[in-house]
Design a protein around this motif. Sequence first.
Motif, PDB file in Angstrom:
ATOM      1  N   GLU A  94      54.935  11.810  44.969  1.00  0.00           N
ATOM      2  CA  GLU A  94      55.247  10.919  46.093  1.00  0.00           C
ATOM      3  C   GLU A  94      54.538  11.357  47.363  1.00  0.00           C
ATOM      4  OE1 GLU A  94      59.458  10.563  46.540  1.00  0.00           O
ATOM      5  OE2 GLU A  94      59.743   9.549  44.615  1.00  0.00           O
ATOM      6  N   ARG A  95      54.410  12.663  47.528  1.00  0.00           N
ATOM      7  CA  ARG A  95      53.675  13.174  48.688  1.00  0.00           C
ATOM      8  C   ARG A  95      52.214  12.717  48.640  1.00  0.00           C
ATOM      9  NH1 ARG A  95      55.444  18.052  51.436  1.00  0.00           N
ATOM     10  NH2 ARG A  95      57.616  18.519  50.957  1.00  0.00           N
ATOM     11  N   ARG A  96      51.627  12.779  47.463  1.00  0.00           N
ATOM     12  CA  ARG A  96      50.230  12.344  47.307  1.00  0.00           C
ATOM     13  C   ARG A  96      50.097  10.851  47.578  1.00  0.00           C
ATOM     14  NH1 ARG A  96      47.230  13.561  42.065  1.00  0.00           N
ATOM     15  NH2 ARG A  96      45.462  13.035  43.410  1.00  0.00           N
ATOM     16  N   VAL A  97      51.056  10.084  47.112  1.00  0.00           N
ATOM     17  CA  VAL A  97      51.025   8.648  47.360  1.00  0.00           C
ATOM     18  C   VAL A  97      51.100   8.361  48.864  1.00  0.00           C
ATOM     19  CG1 VAL A  97      52.303   6.487  47.078  1.00  0.00           C
ATOM     20  CG2 VAL A  97      51.970   7.992  45.114  1.00  0.00           C
ATOM     21  N   ASN A  98      51.969   9.080  49.567  1.00  0.00           N
ATOM     22  CA  ASN A  98      52.089   8.896  51.016  1.00  0.00           C
ATOM     23  C   ASN A  98      50.757   9.127  51.715  1.00  0.00           C
ATOM     24  OD1 ASN A  98      54.814   8.421  50.663  1.00  0.00           O
ATOM     25  ND2 ASN A  98      55.467  10.445  51.355  1.00  0.00           N
ATOM     26  N   VAL A  99      50.115  10.224  51.372  1.00  0.00           N
ATOM     27  CA  VAL A  99      48.843  10.570  52.015  1.00  0.00           C
ATOM     28  C   VAL A  99      47.775   9.537  51.691  1.00  0.00           C
ATOM     29  CG1 VAL A  99      46.998  12.281  52.124  1.00  0.00           C
ATOM     30  CG2 VAL A  99      49.376  13.035  52.050  1.00  0.00           C
ATOM     31  N   ASN A 100      47.706   9.132  50.422  1.00  0.00           N
ATOM     32  CA  ASN A 100      46.665   8.188  50.015  1.00  0.00           C
ATOM     33  C   ASN A 100      46.944   6.757  50.475  1.00  0.00           C
ATOM     34  OD1 ASN A 100      44.526   9.485  48.015  1.00  0.00           O
ATOM     35  ND2 ASN A 100      46.483  10.496  47.646  1.00  0.00           N
ATOM     36  N   ALA A 101      48.202   6.478  50.829  1.00  0.00           N
ATOM     37  CA  ALA A 101      48.530   5.150  51.340  1.00  0.00           C
ATOM     38  C   ALA A 101      47.849   4.889  52.677  1.00  0.00           C
ATOM     39  CB  ALA A 101      50.037   5.003  51.480  1.00  0.00           C
ATOM     40  N   ILE A 102      47.664   5.942  53.476  1.00  0.00           N
ATOM     41  CA  ILE A 102      47.029   5.768  54.786  1.00  0.00           C
ATOM     42  C   ILE A 102      45.652   6.427  54.855  1.00  0.00           C
ATOM     43  CG2 ILE A 102      49.276   5.657  55.916  1.00  0.00           C
ATOM     44  CD1 ILE A 102      48.746   8.485  56.967  1.00  0.00           C
ATOM     45  N   GLY A 103      45.270   7.159  53.792  1.00  0.00           N
ATOM     46  CA  GLY A 103      44.002   7.874  53.786  1.00  0.00           C
ATOM     47  C   GLY A 103      42.787   7.044  54.164  1.00  0.00           C
ATOM     48  N   ILE A 116      44.699  16.648  65.847  1.00  0.00           N
ATOM     49  CA  ILE A 116      43.654  17.417  65.165  1.00  0.00           C
ATOM     50  C   ILE A 116      44.185  18.010  63.871  1.00  0.00           C
ATOM     51  CG2 ILE A 116      42.257  19.520  65.309  1.00  0.00           C
ATOM     52  CD1 ILE A 116      41.908  18.879  68.316  1.00  0.00           C
ATOM     53  N   PHE A 117      45.362  18.639  63.938  1.00  0.00           N
ATOM     54  CA  PHE A 117      45.961  19.206  62.724  1.00  0.00           C
ATOM     55  C   PHE A 117      46.267  18.117  61.707  1.00  0.00           C
ATOM     56  CE2 PHE A 117      46.565  23.106  65.129  1.00  0.00           C
ATOM     57  CZ  PHE A 117      46.442  24.076  64.150  1.00  0.00           C
ATOM     58  N   ARG A 118      46.715  16.976  62.190  1.00  0.00           N
ATOM     59  CA  ARG A 118      46.998  15.854  61.295  1.00  0.00           C
ATOM     60  C   ARG A 118      45.726  15.381  60.603  1.00  0.00           C
ATOM     61  NH1 ARG A 118      47.166  10.247  62.987  1.00  0.00           N
ATOM     62  NH2 ARG A 118      48.179   8.949  61.430  1.00  0.00           N
ATOM     63  N   ALA A 119      44.632  15.317  61.351  1.00  0.00           N
ATOM     64  CA  ALA A 119      43.366  14.829  60.795  1.00  0.00           C
ATOM     65  C   ALA A 119      42.829  15.743  59.691  1.00  0.00           C
ATOM     66  CB  ALA A 119      42.339  14.678  61.909  1.00  0.00           C
ATOM     67  N   VAL A 120      42.833  17.056  59.956  1.00  0.00           N
ATOM     68  CA  VAL A 120      42.258  17.982  58.972  1.00  0.00           C
ATOM     69  C   VAL A 120      43.190  18.208  57.789  1.00  0.00           C
ATOM     70  CG1 VAL A 120      40.907  19.148  60.744  1.00  0.00           C
ATOM     71  CG2 VAL A 120      43.145  20.063  60.122  1.00  0.00           C
ATOM     72  N   SER A 121      44.475  17.863  57.941  1.00  0.00           N
ATOM     73  CA  SER A 121      45.434  18.126  56.859  1.00  0.00           C
ATOM     74  C   SER A 121      45.097  17.350  55.595  1.00  0.00           C
ATOM     75  CB  SER A 121      46.851  17.768  57.321  1.00  0.00           C
ATOM     76  OG  SER A 121      47.001  16.381  57.524  1.00  0.00           O
ATOM     77  N   PHE A 122      44.495  16.175  55.744  1.00  0.00           N
ATOM     78  CA  PHE A 122      44.148  15.367  54.578  1.00  0.00           C
ATOM     79  C   PHE A 122      43.183  16.112  53.659  1.00  0.00           C
ATOM     80  CE2 PHE A 122      45.452  12.316  57.765  1.00  0.00           C
ATOM     81  CZ  PHE A 122      46.213  11.407  57.055  1.00  0.00           C
ATOM     82  N   GLU A 123      42.065  16.559  54.242  1.00  0.00           N
ATOM     83  CA  GLU A 123      41.037  17.227  53.442  1.00  0.00           C
ATOM     84  C   GLU A 123      41.485  18.614  52.989  1.00  0.00           C
ATOM     85  OE1 GLU A 123      38.447  15.764  52.379  1.00  0.00           O
ATOM     86  OE2 GLU A 123      38.631  13.937  53.584  1.00  0.00           O
ATOM     87  N   PHE A 124      42.132  19.364  53.885  1.00  0.00           N
ATOM     88  CA  PHE A 124      42.562  20.715  53.525  1.00  0.00           C
ATOM     89  C   PHE A 124      43.623  20.684  52.432  1.00  0.00           C
ATOM     90  CE2 PHE A 124      40.786  23.972  56.466  1.00  0.00           C
ATOM     91  CZ  PHE A 124      39.917  23.132  57.142  1.00  0.00           C
ATOM     92  N   ARG A 125      44.478  19.689  52.468  1.00  0.00           N
ATOM     93  CA  ARG A 125      45.494  19.562  51.425  1.00  0.00           C
ATOM     94  C   ARG A 125      44.842  19.275  50.073  1.00  0.00           C
ATOM     95  NH1 ARG A 125      48.859  16.775  48.231  1.00  0.00           N
ATOM     96  NH2 ARG A 125      51.094  17.121  48.493  1.00  0.00           N
ATOM     97  N   LYS A 126      43.854  18.397  50.107  1.00  0.00           N
ATOM     98  CA  LYS A 126      43.187  17.995  48.868  1.00  0.00           C
ATOM     99  C   LYS A 126      42.545  19.182  48.157  1.00  0.00           C
ATOM    100  CE  LYS A 126      39.506  14.971  47.131  1.00  0.00           C
ATOM    101  NZ  LYS A 126      38.511  13.937  47.490  1.00  0.00           N
ATOM    102  N   PHE A 127      41.948  20.092  48.909  1.00  0.00           N
ATOM    103  CA  PHE A 127      41.213  21.201  48.307  1.00  0.00           C
ATOM    104  C   PHE A 127      42.019  22.495  48.247  1.00  0.00           C
ATOM    105  CE2 PHE A 127      37.864  18.329  49.844  1.00  0.00           C
ATOM    106  CZ  PHE A 127      37.175  18.137  48.658  1.00  0.00           C
ATOM    107  N   SER A 128      43.303  22.430  48.608  1.00  0.00           N
ATOM    108  CA  SER A 128      44.163  23.603  48.447  1.00  0.00           C
ATOM    109  C   SER A 128      44.502  23.782  46.972  1.00  0.00           C
ATOM    110  CB  SER A 128      45.456  23.425  49.258  1.00  0.00           C
ATOM    111  OG  SER A 128      45.175  23.364  50.641  1.00  0.00           O
ATOM    112  N   GLU A 129      44.496  25.025  46.515  1.00  0.00           N
ATOM    113  CA  GLU A 129      44.664  25.290  45.085  1.00  0.00           C
ATOM    114  C   GLU A 129      46.094  25.640  44.704  1.00  0.00           C
ATOM    115  OE1 GLU A 129      41.853  28.303  44.105  1.00  0.00           O
ATOM    116  OE2 GLU A 129      40.104  26.976  44.362  1.00  0.00           O
ATOM    117  N   THR A 130      46.924  25.974  45.658  1.00  0.00           N
ATOM    118  CA  THR A 130      48.303  26.353  45.345  1.00  0.00           C
ATOM    119  C   THR A 130      49.274  25.360  45.982  1.00  0.00           C
ATOM    120  OG1 THR A 130      48.546  27.789  47.288  1.00  0.00           O
ATOM    121  CG2 THR A 130      47.631  28.780  45.277  1.00  0.00           C
ATOM    122  N   SER A 131      50.447  25.245  45.383  1.00  0.00           N
ATOM    123  CA  SER A 131      51.459  24.335  45.925  1.00  0.00           C
ATOM    124  C   SER A 131      51.943  24.811  47.290  1.00  0.00           C
ATOM    125  CB  SER A 131      52.647  24.233  44.958  1.00  0.00           C
ATOM    126  OG  SER A 131      53.232  25.513  44.749  1.00  0.00           O
TER     127      SER A 131
END
Length: 343
Positions: free
Chosen positions: A41-50, A94-109
Motif C-alpha cells: 500500500e505504501r508503494r501504491v501511495n507513492v506511485n499514485a502521485i509519482g 526538498i526531502f519530500r522530492a528526493v524521498s521518491f528516488e531514494f526510497r526506490k533504490f533503498s535495499e532494506t525495509s
Amino acid sequence: MFDLNITWFFLVNFLIIGYAILDGFDLGVGVIQLFTKDENERRVNVNAIGPVWDGNEVWLLTAGGALFAAFPPVYATVFSGFYLAFMILLTALIFRAVSFEFRKFSETSKAKKKWDLAFAFGSLLPAILFGVAVGNILRGLPIEMIDGKIVSSISFLGLLNPYSILIGLVSLIMFTMHGAIYLTLKTNGTQKDKMVRLANKLWIVFVILYVLATISTIFVAPYLFENLFGNPLFWLMLILLFVGIIYVPIGLKAGKFGFTFLASSAMIAMIIGLSALSLFPRWVPSSIDLANFSLTIYNASSTQLTLQTMLVIALIGMPIVVGYTIYIYRVFKGKVALTEDSY
C-alpha cells in the motif's frame, strides 16, 4: 474600464487555487503514508502521485513569480516576513522530492521506512504551513509605512498564533481528505475501501474545524465581512462551497469517486476564492492601521506597462500550463499497477 490590477489579483489567486487543488492531494497522500503499515500500500501511495507531483508544484512557482512581477511589495513583505517559515517549507519539500528516488533504490525495509517518513513529514509540514500563512494574512500582519517605506515587525513565533494554527489544521485535514479521495481513484480492493472510510472520517473533522474557523474569523478579522454580503459573487461561491461539501460523503457512498474528487476540488477552490474575495482589494491587511498601512492591489502594484506586458505573457503561457496539466492526467489516469520499474 478594464482594470489590470483587479485582473492580476484574480490571476494570482487562480494560480494559488490551482496549486492547492493539485499539490493538495499530493500532500494529503504523503500524510496518509505516515499511517500506512502495509508495504504494498505504501508503494501504491507513492506511485499514485509519482508521475504528477513535480508538475503540480509548478503552479506554486508560477504563483510566486506572478506575485513578484505584478505586486513586488507584497512579495517582498510576505516572503521576508515569513522567511524562516519558508525555509522550513523548502527543506520539507526538498526531502519530500528526493524521498521518491531514494526510497526506490533503498535495499532494506528500514531504509525504505526512513524515506517514507521523509515523504510523510515533507508533506505534513507544507500542508500545515499553507494554512498558517493564509491565517496570518487574513488576520493581518504588523506592517506600517514610515517615510514611504514598508516596515514590518513579523516574527516566526508571532506567526504561530492560535487563529493561524487553527487555519493550518483546517488545511491539513482538507488536503488529507482530498488525498484520500484521490486515492479512491487510484487503488483497488481493501486499500480503496480504507480510503473511503478515511475520507468520510476526515470530512466530519473538516466540517467541524471549518465551522470553528469561520466563527473565529468573525471575531479575529471582522473587516473581512465588510461589504461582502452585497456581492453576488460571494453568494455564488458560497453556494458552490456548500454543494461541494455536501456532495463529498454522498459521492463516496455512491461510489462516484470521480465526481467526489471534483466536489472536493471545487470545495478547495471556493474556500480560497472566498478568502481572496473577503480580502479584496487588500493583499495584506495591516494589523497596525488597516486603512492606511494595508497593502492593496493599487498601492503595491507594478506599473501599468508591466501589468500589461505580463498579461500578454500570461495569456500565452497559462493555456499551455493548463493544457499540459490536463494532458498529463489523461495519460496517467486509471488505477496504479506496480511493476519492477515502480517506486
